[in-house]
Design a protein around this motif. Structure first.
Motif, PDB file in Angstrom:
ATOM      1  N   GLY A 194      -7.881   0.051  13.094  1.00 49.67           N
ATOM      2  CA  GLY A 194      -7.997   0.874  12.349  1.00 49.67           C
ATOM      3  C   GLY A 194      -7.547   1.819  11.513  1.00 49.67           C
ATOM      4  N   THR A 195      -6.329   1.545  11.531  1.00 49.37           N
ATOM      5  CA  THR A 195      -5.654   3.040  10.515  1.00 49.37           C
ATOM      6  C   THR A 195      -5.410   1.857   9.095  1.00 49.37           C
ATOM      7  OG1 THR A 195      -3.751   1.680  10.888  1.00 49.37           O
ATOM      8  CG2 THR A 195      -4.128   3.025  12.428  1.00 49.37           C
ATOM      9  N   LEU A 196      -6.008   1.670   8.686  1.00 50.28           N
ATOM     10  CA  LEU A 196      -5.660   0.090   7.552  1.00 50.28           C
ATOM     11  C   LEU A 196      -6.217   1.310   6.598  1.00 50.28           C
ATOM     12  CD1 LEU A 196      -5.479  -1.294   5.365  1.00 50.28           C
ATOM     13  CD2 LEU A 196      -7.729  -2.483   5.335  1.00 50.28           C
TER      14      LEU A 196
ATOM     15  N   ILE B 224       0.622  -1.235  -0.338  1.00 53.60           N
ATOM     16  CA  ILE B 224      -0.186   0.145  -0.089  1.00 53.60           C
ATOM     17  C   ILE B 224       0.735   1.406  -0.231  1.00 53.60           C
ATOM     18  CG2 ILE B 224      -1.423   1.589   1.357  1.00 53.60           C
ATOM     19  CD1 ILE B 224      -2.610  -1.028   2.236  1.00 53.60           C
ATOM     20  N   ASN B 225       0.928   2.490  -0.906  1.00 49.38           N
ATOM     21  CA  ASN B 225       1.615   3.511  -0.998  1.00 49.38           C
ATOM     22  C   ASN B 225       3.055   3.090  -1.012  1.00 49.38           C
ATOM     23  OD1 ASN B 225      -0.820   5.219  -1.927  1.00 49.38           O
ATOM     24  ND2 ASN B 225      -1.550   5.096   0.441  1.00 49.38           N
ATOM     25  N   GLN B 226       3.815   1.498  -2.239  1.00 46.94           N
ATOM     26  CA  GLN B 226       4.632   1.025  -2.116  1.00 46.94           C
ATOM     27  C   GLN B 226       5.084   0.727  -0.274  1.00 46.94           C
ATOM     28  OE1 GLN B 226       7.296   4.421  -3.600  1.00 46.94           O
ATOM     29  NE2 GLN B 226       5.605   4.964  -4.870  1.00 46.94           N
ATOM     30  N   LYS B 227       4.390   0.077   0.271  1.00 51.65           N
ATOM     31  CA  LYS B 227       5.214  -0.020   1.381  1.00 51.65           C
ATOM     32  C   LYS B 227       4.060  -1.116   1.310  1.00 51.65           C
ATOM     33  CE  LYS B 227       5.010   0.432   6.803  1.00 51.65           C
ATOM     34  NZ  LYS B 227       3.954   0.950   7.763  1.00 51.65           N
ATOM     35  N   HIS B 228       4.800  -2.216   2.131  1.00 45.34           N
ATOM     36  CA  HIS B 228       5.007  -4.279   2.599  1.00 45.34           C
ATOM     37  C   HIS B 228       4.302  -4.042   3.248  1.00 45.34           C
ATOM     38  CE1 HIS B 228       5.186  -8.023   3.496  1.00 45.34           C
ATOM     39  NE2 HIS B 228       4.569  -8.126   1.532  1.00 45.34           N
TER      40      HIS B 228
ATOM     41  N   GLU C 112       1.769  -6.706   9.602  1.00 45.03           N
ATOM     42  CA  GLU C 112       1.268  -5.122   9.145  1.00 45.03           C
ATOM     43  C   GLU C 112      -0.324  -4.748   8.865  1.00 45.03           C
ATOM     44  OE1 GLU C 112       3.839  -1.731   7.995  1.00 45.03           O
ATOM     45  OE2 GLU C 112       5.361  -4.150   8.040  1.00 45.03           O
ATOM     46  N   LEU C 113      -1.040  -5.815   8.341  1.00 42.37           N
ATOM     47  CA  LEU C 113      -1.838  -5.684   7.786  1.00 42.37           C
ATOM     48  C   LEU C 113      -3.279  -6.062   8.636  1.00 42.37           C
ATOM     49  CD1 LEU C 113      -3.903  -5.155   5.754  1.00 42.37           C
ATOM     50  CD2 LEU C 113      -3.681  -7.687   4.816  1.00 42.37           C
ATOM     51  N   GLU C 114      -2.986  -7.576   9.518  1.00 44.59           N
ATOM     52  CA  GLU C 114      -3.921  -7.266  10.394  1.00 44.59           C
ATOM     53  C   GLU C 114      -3.932  -6.101  11.497  1.00 44.59           C
ATOM     54  OE1 GLU C 114      -5.564 -10.338  10.548  1.00 44.59           O
ATOM     55  OE2 GLU C 114      -5.696 -10.955   8.949  1.00 44.59           O
ATOM     56  N   ILE C 115      -2.980  -6.136  11.934  1.00 41.80           N
ATOM     57  CA  ILE C 115      -2.956  -4.716  13.180  1.00 41.80           C
ATOM     58  C   ILE C 115      -3.451  -3.535  12.131  1.00 41.80           C
ATOM     59  CG2 ILE C 115      -0.943  -3.112  13.735  1.00 41.80           C
ATOM     60  CD1 ILE C 115       1.074  -5.493  14.115  1.00 41.80           C
ATOM     61  N   ALA C 116      -3.622  -3.409  10.735  1.00 45.01           N
ATOM     62  CA  ALA C 116      -4.157  -2.290  10.423  1.00 45.01           C
ATOM     63  C   ALA C 116      -5.700  -2.163  10.421  1.00 45.01           C
ATOM     64  CB  ALA C 116      -3.244  -2.069   9.266  1.00 45.01           C
ATOM     65  N   ILE C 117      -5.620  -3.454  10.625  1.00 49.50           N
ATOM     66  CA  ILE C 117      -7.095  -4.016  10.533  1.00 49.50           C
ATOM     67  C   ILE C 117      -8.296  -3.742  11.777  1.00 49.50           C
ATOM     68  CG2 ILE C 117      -8.869  -5.777  10.333  1.00 49.50           C
ATOM     69  CD1 ILE C 117      -7.301  -6.758   7.486  1.00 49.50           C
TER      70      ILE C 117
ATOM     71  N   LEU D 289      -3.365   4.190   6.075  1.00 52.65           N
ATOM     72  CA  LEU D 289      -2.199   3.665   4.384  1.00 52.65           C
ATOM     73  C   LEU D 289      -3.156   4.239   3.499  1.00 52.65           C
ATOM     74  CD1 LEU D 289      -1.995   0.610   6.621  1.00 52.65           C
ATOM     75  CD2 LEU D 289      -0.196   2.499   6.492  1.00 52.65           C
ATOM     76  N   ILE D 290      -4.023   2.986   3.397  1.00 56.70           N
ATOM     77  CA  ILE D 290      -4.405   3.846   2.006  1.00 56.70           C
ATOM     78  C   ILE D 290      -4.092   5.063   1.739  1.00 56.70           C
ATOM     79  CG2 ILE D 290      -6.393   3.363   0.398  1.00 56.70           C
ATOM     80  CD1 ILE D 290      -6.840   0.969   2.079  1.00 56.70           C
ATOM     81  N   LYS D 291      -5.415   5.737   2.345  1.00 57.20           N
ATOM     82  CA  LYS D 291      -5.315   7.052   1.872  1.00 57.20           C
ATOM     83  C   LYS D 291      -3.765   8.348   1.459  1.00 57.20           C
ATOM     84  CE  LYS D 291      -9.986   8.225   3.292  1.00 57.20           C
ATOM     85  NZ  LYS D 291     -10.167   9.217   4.353  1.00 57.20           N
ATOM     86  N   GLY D 292      -2.454   7.408   2.127  1.00 53.42           N
ATOM     87  CA  GLY D 292      -1.822   8.276   2.277  1.00 53.42           C
ATOM     88  C   GLY D 292      -1.553   9.146   3.303  1.00 53.42           C
TER      89      GLY D 292
END
Length: 87
Positions: free
Chosen positions: A79-81, A58-62, A71-76, A84-87
């Motif tokens: 609530g920070t996913l 997402i935005n060049q970050k794995h 990190e994906l599970e943590i972001a979900i 991350l998408i909006k940058g």
């Protein structure tokens, strides 16, 4: 391999979200993935140093894939996913 690296790096750079994984459906795979799928997987593995897929950028970050506590599970969970998408 340089062509594969450029292909993957360009896709990651030019798209806000890039996902690399495997599929069992031969009708949904584009030609370059059919012929270069293993090379792409090998390159992304070296790039991320992670053995599980999907490989999500997402935005060049794995940000991981399907393992718990990546990190994906943590972001979900926290609530920070969306940020991350909006940058």
């Amino acid at each position: 391999m340089a062509d594969i690296a450029k292909l993957v790096d360009d896709q990651i750079t030019q798209n806000s979200i890039a996902v690399y994984g495997k599929t069992k459906c031969p009708h949904t795979i584009k030609n370059h993935l059919k012929t270069n799928g293993q090379a792409i997987k090998d390159y992304v593995l070296r790039k991320t140093n992670k053995k599980t897929d999907p490989y999500i950028f997402i935005n060049q970050k794995h940000i991981g894939g399907k393992l718990c506590n990546d990190e994906l599970e943590i972001a979900i969970a926290n609530g920070t996913l969306e940020s991350l998408i909006k940058g």
